[in-house]
Structures are given as C-alpha cells and as structure tokens.
Design a protein around this motif. Sequence first.
Motif, PDB file in Angstrom:
ATOM      1  N   VAL A 252       0.862  -1.174   0.000  1.00  0.00           N
ATOM      2  CA  VAL A 252       0.000   0.000   0.000  1.00  0.00           C
ATOM      3  C   VAL A 252       0.901   1.226   0.000  1.00  0.00           C
ATOM      4  N   VAL A 253       0.374   2.345  -0.466  1.00  0.00           N
ATOM      5  CA  VAL A 253       1.079   3.626  -0.404  1.00  0.00           C
ATOM      6  C   VAL A 253       0.348   4.503   0.606  1.00  0.00           C
ATOM      7  N   MET A 254       1.049   4.896   1.641  1.00  0.00           N
ATOM      8  CA  MET A 254       0.457   5.673   2.721  1.00  0.00           C
ATOM      9  C   MET A 254       0.487   7.160   2.363  1.00  0.00           C
ATOM     10  N   HIS A 255      -0.693   7.764   2.280  1.00  0.00           N
ATOM     11  CA  HIS A 255      -0.825   9.198   2.059  1.00  0.00           C
ATOM     12  C   HIS A 255      -1.387   9.908   3.296  1.00  0.00           C
ATOM     13  N   HIS A 256      -2.310   9.232   3.998  1.00  0.00           N
ATOM     14  CA  HIS A 256      -3.035   9.860   5.095  1.00  0.00           C
ATOM     15  C   HIS A 256      -3.447   8.763   6.083  1.00  0.00           C
ATOM     16  N   PRO A 257      -3.492   9.036   7.377  1.00  0.00           N
ATOM     17  CA  PRO A 257      -3.190  10.317   7.998  1.00  0.00           C
ATOM     18  C   PRO A 257      -1.691  10.541   8.149  1.00  0.00           C
ATOM     19  N   PHE A 259       1.756  11.345  10.072  1.00  0.00           N
ATOM     20  CA  PHE A 259       2.307  11.221  11.411  1.00  0.00           C
ATOM     21  C   PHE A 259       3.608  12.013  11.463  1.00  0.00           C
ATOM     22  N   PRO A 260       3.891  12.650  12.595  1.00  0.00           N
ATOM     23  CA  PRO A 260       5.042  13.564  12.649  1.00  0.00           C
ATOM     24  C   PRO A 260       6.371  12.937  12.258  1.00  0.00           C
ATOM     25  N   ALA A 261       6.589  11.642  12.531  1.00  0.00           N
ATOM     26  CA  ALA A 261       7.893  11.032  12.269  1.00  0.00           C
ATOM     27  C   ALA A 261       8.004  10.438  10.874  1.00  0.00           C
ATOM     28  N   PHE A 262       6.971  10.568  10.057  1.00  0.00           N
ATOM     29  CA  PHE A 262       6.957   9.963   8.734  1.00  0.00           C
ATOM     30  C   PHE A 262       6.742  11.034   7.669  1.00  0.00           C
ATOM     31  N   ASP A 263       7.198  10.735   6.457  1.00  0.00           N
ATOM     32  CA  ASP A 263       7.069  11.660   5.336  1.00  0.00           C
ATOM     33  C   ASP A 263       6.239  11.013   4.231  1.00  0.00           C
ATOM     34  N   PRO A 264       4.908  11.136   4.279  1.00  0.00           N
ATOM     35  CA  PRO A 264       4.108  10.559   3.205  1.00  0.00           C
ATOM     36  C   PRO A 264       4.294  11.357   1.918  1.00  0.00           C
ATOM     37  N   VAL A 286      13.385   2.937  -4.248  1.00  0.00           N
ATOM     38  CA  VAL A 286      12.678   3.372  -5.463  1.00  0.00           C
ATOM     39  C   VAL A 286      11.576   4.327  -5.029  1.00  0.00           C
ATOM     40  N   PRO A 287      11.121   5.221  -5.913  1.00  0.00           N
ATOM     41  CA  PRO A 287       9.976   6.072  -5.570  1.00  0.00           C
ATOM     42  C   PRO A 287       8.769   5.216  -5.216  1.00  0.00           C
ATOM     43  N   TYR A 288       7.935   5.740  -4.335  1.00  0.00           N
ATOM     44  CA  TYR A 288       6.775   4.972  -3.861  1.00  0.00           C
ATOM     45  C   TYR A 288       5.878   4.503  -5.004  1.00  0.00           C
ATOM     46  N   ASP A 289       5.806   5.277  -6.094  1.00  0.00           N
ATOM     47  CA  ASP A 289       4.910   4.904  -7.185  1.00  0.00           C
ATOM     48  C   ASP A 289       5.558   3.943  -8.175  1.00  0.00           C
TER      49      ASP A 289
END
Length: 329
Positions: A252-257, A259-264, A286-289
């Motif tokens: 899965v690709v995480m976009h939301h929500p 979290f302060p320690a992560f860079d979606p 590799v890029p997420y996409d």
Amino acid sequence: MSGEARAHDARDGLYERLRAYEGRPAATAGRGRDPVNLPMIRHWCEAMGDAHPAYRGPDAVAPPTMLQAWTMGGLSGHEGRSEEYGELLGLLDGAGYTSVVATDCEQEYLRPLRPGDEITFDAVVESVSPRKTTKLGTGHFVTTRMDVRAGGELAGTHRFRILKYAPAARPPRSPEGAERPERSERPRRPRPVINRDNAGFWEGVAAHRLLIQRCTACGTLRFPWLPGCNDCGAGEWDTVEAGGEGTVHSYVVMHHPPFPAFDPPYAVGLIELAEGVRMISNVVGVPYDKVRIGMPVRLEFRRFDEELVLPVFRAVEDGPAAGPGEGER
C-alpha cells in the motif's frame, strides 16, 4: 473541534440524542451474499499465509476470524442497514463529525462455520461514547454488535467500533522550498511493543539478524513470532536466520493520515521472504509509485535514531543488492 462547536454540543443536548439510539437496530434480517464456501476460504488462507489443514479438504471449516467476511456487502454496499443507524450517522454528520475511522473489533466464536452454511445476521447499536478528543480530532465512538447465525443457530458475535469525528486542525505547511529540520530535530518513530513472546526477534534485529521461528516438533516456520505452532500446537521452537532475499507480495502507499515522524507518501510492503514467511516493512530504494507486486527486494537494517534499528527492504532493480546492514543509516 472548536470551542464554539463543543458549546453547541452541550447547548442542544447532542449526546443525549445520540444515546437515545443505544439498543436500536443497526441492521435487521441481513443475509450473507454467499454461503460459506471453499473458494473464499482458500483465498483468505492464501492472503493470510495460513496453511492449517483444518481449512482444507472435505471436512474443512472456515477460519474463525473470517466471521465478518460472510456478512460484508462488497463494493455494491451494505444491505439490511436500518433507518435508525442512518439517522444516527446523519445526526453526527450534521453536528460536524463528518470523518470516520474504524478503531477496533472484538469477536466471539460459538461454533465453526462450514461450507454450505447460510449466513444471517442482525446488528444493534450497543453504545455511543461521550465526546472524546483524539489525535485525529474530536468525536464520538459508536459501537455496534452483530449476531451472526448459521442455519438459524448463533455462530458468533462481532463488535465493531468506529470514531465519527471532526478532523483536528493541521499545522501550517512550510513554504515551498523551505528547509526541513534535521532528522535529529524531528519526532522519533514509535517504539515497537516488545514482550516475552517477541523479545528474541528484536534482540536479533538489534544485532542486524532477521530471525524466524521454527517449530522443533514439525519444522514449520512462522512469522510473526508466536508462543506456539499454528500447525501442530507444539510450544517448543528454535530460530533460523533469514537470508535476506524476498519479493513484494502486496503493498500500500500511505498518504493519510500524516504522522510527525513519517514523510508521506511512502510504500509499505507485505514481503514474502525466500524462506516462505511474510512480513510487513517499508520498501525503499525506489519512488513509492514504482513499487510493484513481484518486485525483488533485499533486506537492510536502517538506523532511525540512537535507539531504534528496523528491518527495511530495498528494491533490487539492476545489479547486486546491498547485503543486510549495508544500507542507509
């Protein structure tokens, strides 16, 4: 949620109106769209990596945790949802609690489900909480209890809890081009929950070793770590060290929500190791996409702060991959 909205809740007696729905039906005379059947059981077991023999063959039963699966409406939506439940959700929407997130569920199993069982169910609004403030925002928890029957006989209960909430205000975004704070200034990643059943796994990670449990009675490998063997029930085990090779089984690709320690956005993969077990971790390199099912990956151990080391998996595109411990820190 604003102070004005909170005052409005108290002024118009919203919570008392919400509580009036406790005990009212959420779904009545619902029917499973399909009887319990072997193809769905097989797909579930393949997705979960569960090879228990009880779920195969002429005397197969359904995994107990599939209880809710037989009641779900699919992409076409739910059937049998009551007007009262729609009114309750509409009341929350009208009060500004327009977002929803599932928070947890509890299940009780009373008898096995077998292929051919016709499933019926009823659900009731069991409780509505007072207003609660969470990191996501302020809202009310709504708990429903579903009674699942097979051939008219109670087979299990399923309690499902959602939070209907008004999203908390987001902090203002940094101007385009503004420098991000150094990693040391950023919030730390959450710590893993370590207990007596999985402490050996985390000791291995700290030493840059990915350890897999192995039942000493039947030889079955298992991950995540458990106190006993799912296949034969034995409690004795040792470990084997993963070689580090694997493929992306799903992701899965995480976009939301956020979290302060992560860079979606970032990719989270279900990795199938060469040893045959699966684990969840980040896919890097590799890029997420560009992450794809079947993509080969290689284990690395990445240090996130002075205390935390985690296993991640680097995509292998061209040429030899870095061995365990040789990736970014």
